[in-house]
Design a protein around this motif. Structure first.
Motif, PDB file in Angstrom:
ATOM      1  N   TRP A 117       0.588  -1.466   0.311  1.00  0.00           N
ATOM      2  CA  TRP A 117       0.079  -0.321  -0.043  1.00  0.00           C
ATOM      3  C   TRP A 117       1.172   1.410   0.147  1.00  0.00           C
ATOM      4  N   ILE A 118       1.821   1.977   0.668  1.00  0.00           N
ATOM      5  CA  ILE A 118       2.865   2.089   0.232  1.00  0.00           C
ATOM      6  C   ILE A 118       3.428   2.469  -0.832  1.00  0.00           C
ATOM      7  N   CYS A 119       3.888   1.559  -1.573  1.00  0.00           N
ATOM      8  CA  CYS A 119       3.655   1.566  -2.744  1.00  0.00           C
ATOM      9  C   CYS A 119       2.960   2.144  -4.095  1.00  0.00           C
ATOM     10  N   ALA A 120       1.638   1.615  -3.630  1.00  0.00           N
ATOM     11  CA  ALA A 120       0.610   2.108  -4.359  1.00  0.00           C
ATOM     12  C   ALA A 120       0.591   4.030  -3.670  1.00  0.00           C
ATOM     13  N   THR A 121       0.353   3.588  -2.685  1.00  0.00           N
ATOM     14  CA  THR A 121       0.320   5.170  -2.100  1.00  0.00           C
ATOM     15  C   THR A 121       0.729   6.236  -3.401  1.00  0.00           C
ATOM     16  N   LEU A 122       2.006   5.746  -2.896  1.00  0.00           N
ATOM     17  CA  LEU A 122       3.207   6.847  -3.720  1.00  0.00           C
ATOM     18  C   LEU A 122       3.081   6.831  -5.245  1.00  0.00           C
ATOM     19  N   THR A 125       0.514   9.603  -5.700  1.00  0.00           N
ATOM     20  CA  THR A 125       0.795  10.667  -5.785  1.00  0.00           C
ATOM     21  C   THR A 125       2.132  11.294  -6.280  1.00  0.00           C
ATOM     22  N   ILE A 126       2.828  10.333  -7.058  1.00  0.00           N
ATOM     23  CA  ILE A 126       3.725  11.281  -8.255  1.00  0.00           C
ATOM     24  C   ILE A 126       2.671  11.611  -9.204  1.00  0.00           C
ATOM     25  N   ALA A 127       1.552  10.476  -9.384  1.00  0.00           N
ATOM     26  CA  ALA A 127       1.234  11.105 -11.161  1.00  0.00           C
ATOM     27  C   ALA A 127       0.549  12.394 -10.958  1.00  0.00           C
ATOM     28  N   PHE A 150      -2.542  10.357 -18.360  1.00  0.00           N
ATOM     29  CA  PHE A 150      -2.820   9.079 -17.607  1.00  0.00           C
ATOM     30  C   PHE A 150      -2.328   8.131 -17.733  1.00  0.00           C
ATOM     31  N   ARG A 151      -1.028   8.332 -18.721  1.00  0.00           N
ATOM     32  CA  ARG A 151       0.209   7.644 -18.552  1.00  0.00           C
ATOM     33  C   ARG A 151       1.422   7.546 -17.756  1.00  0.00           C
ATOM     34  N   LYS A 152       1.356   8.138 -16.783  1.00  0.00           N
ATOM     35  CA  LYS A 152       1.812   8.916 -15.963  1.00  0.00           C
ATOM     36  C   LYS A 152       1.688   7.718 -14.647  1.00  0.00           C
ATOM     37  N   THR A 158       5.360   1.074 -12.556  1.00  0.00           N
ATOM     38  CA  THR A 158       6.317  -0.137 -13.330  1.00  0.00           C
ATOM     39  C   THR A 158       7.226   0.706 -12.556  1.00  0.00           C
ATOM     40  N   THR A 159       8.041   2.091 -12.651  1.00  0.00           N
ATOM     41  CA  THR A 159       9.065   1.987 -12.033  1.00  0.00           C
ATOM     42  C   THR A 159       9.222   2.294 -10.281  1.00  0.00           C
ATOM     43  N   ILE A 160       8.064   2.216  -9.644  1.00  0.00           N
ATOM     44  CA  ILE A 160       8.046   1.990  -8.119  1.00  0.00           C
ATOM     45  C   ILE A 160       8.338   0.829  -8.356  1.00  0.00           C
ATOM     46  N   TYR A 161       7.330  -0.695  -8.513  1.00  0.00           N
ATOM     47  CA  TYR A 161       6.809  -1.311  -8.373  1.00  0.00           C
ATOM     48  C   TYR A 161       7.828  -2.373  -8.731  1.00  0.00           C
ATOM     49  N   ALA A 162       9.193  -2.039  -9.705  1.00  0.00           N
ATOM     50  CA  ALA A 162       9.900  -2.421  -9.804  1.00  0.00           C
ATOM     51  C   ALA A 162      10.984  -2.724  -9.304  1.00  0.00           C
ATOM     52  N   TYR A 163      11.756  -1.267  -8.889  1.00  0.00           N
ATOM     53  CA  TYR A 163      12.108  -1.118  -8.216  1.00  0.00           C
ATOM     54  C   TYR A 163      12.270  -2.063  -6.697  1.00  0.00           C
ATOM     55  N   ALA A 164      10.941  -2.206  -5.893  1.00  0.00           N
ATOM     56  CA  ALA A 164      10.802  -2.430  -4.833  1.00  0.00           C
ATOM     57  C   ALA A 164      10.395  -4.407  -4.736  1.00  0.00           C
TER      58      ALA A 164
END
Length: 297
Positions: A117-122, A125-127, A150-152, A158-164
């Protein structure tokens, strides 16, 4: 009384013999065969714990295993309450020097609820903050028409979950490989590493909201502050695990961890908030005499 007479005769024959009273407890020397502690390492050993303490903790918190295709198997990864999640978030936002994040918060019950949920919220939030930042930067220009990107959302996800997930997977594999080479290396489980990375990203949620401020100096101060907080959690967690390895390998491992974390934060700021301004074409207004007039903004 015959036994007492025999004992008296033995003492008379050998006055230096050692006697043991039944009422006196027998003291067993501790760490009789253990290795000597190196100076300055007692605090670090207490930080990481001994093998016996780790086995005791793991056995104490061991749960019944279920087949991976059942719901009960994945339910154990989300078996945390609100107080545990909040406590781990506080630990990631306010790291204490000399304290190991895994041993203090994660090892008793690692979870995926908080990191997911931290990754989903982030991501959202970033987009959303990136779209609002673009809107405020170009607000007031007559040629600008706001179009939500919306592509953001998909790019941020993709970026955050791949990193996490991919970075912890690579780090876990590296620690397992080095553990087979160097016996003193402390290895974390894959779930524990995912927890550390997931909770370390929480500080970027309020930071992404503050990135809406259209001042580059403020944004870079915020990103450096967040990078120092979250990066210190990673360093204080993984440095004790690799400190007994080769000095160059240990420093290179921690440096790679910090470098990848810095690339994520700086990359998100540069792509979603500090994107170059678009050059909008000047509108062409037809004149009454058949000529066209190009207006300059």
């Amino acid at each position: 009384f015959a036994e007492f007479d025999d004992a008296a005769n033995l003492l008379a024959a050998n006055p230096d013999a050692t006697t043991i009273s039944i009422d006196e407890p027998v003291e067993i020397p501790k760490n009789q065969h253990g290795r000597l502690q190196e100076p300055g390492r007692e605090e670090d050993d207490e930080l990481l714990g001994t093998d016996d303490s780790d086995k005791t903790e793991l056995l104490a918190g061991q749960k019944k295993s279920a087949p991976f295709w059942t719901f009960e198997y994945y339910q154990t990864f989300f078996d945390v309450d609100t107080y545990q999640v909040l406590d781990r978030i506080k630990g990631s936002v306010f790291p204490v020097p000399g304290k190991n994040f895994v041993r203090l918060y994660i090892r008793s019950n690692p979870d995926l609820y908080g990191p997911f949920w931290i990754c989903a919220t982030l991501v959202f939030t970033i987009a959303v903050s990136g779209n609002l930042s673009n809107f405020f930067i170009h607000l007031g220009r007559p040629t600008y028409h706001y179009v939500p990107q919306f592509r953001k959302v998909s790019i941020a996800a993709t970026t955050i979950y791949a990193y996490a997930w991919l970075v912890p997977l690579a780090l876990w594999g590296f620690l397992m490989w080095r553990n087979s080479k160097v016996m003193n290396i402390v290895s974390y489980s894959f779930l524990e590493i995912v927890c550390v990375y997931g909770y370390s990203l929480f500080i970027y949620i309020p930071t992404a909201i503050l990135w809406i401020i259209p001042q580059k100096v403020v944004r870079w101060v915020l990103v450096m502050f967040s990078l120092c907080l979250s990066g210190s959690v990673l360093v204080m967690t993984f440095w004790p695990a690799v400190r007994d390895d080769n000095r160059r390998i240990a420093v290179a491992t921690v440096g790679t961890i910090v470098l990848l974390h810095a690339l994520l934060s700086v990359g998100c700021l540069a792509y979603f908030f500090d994107a170059p301004e678009l050059d909008f074409p000047a509108p062409i207004i037809p004149a009454h005499n058949g000529t066209t007039v190009v207006t300059k903004s």
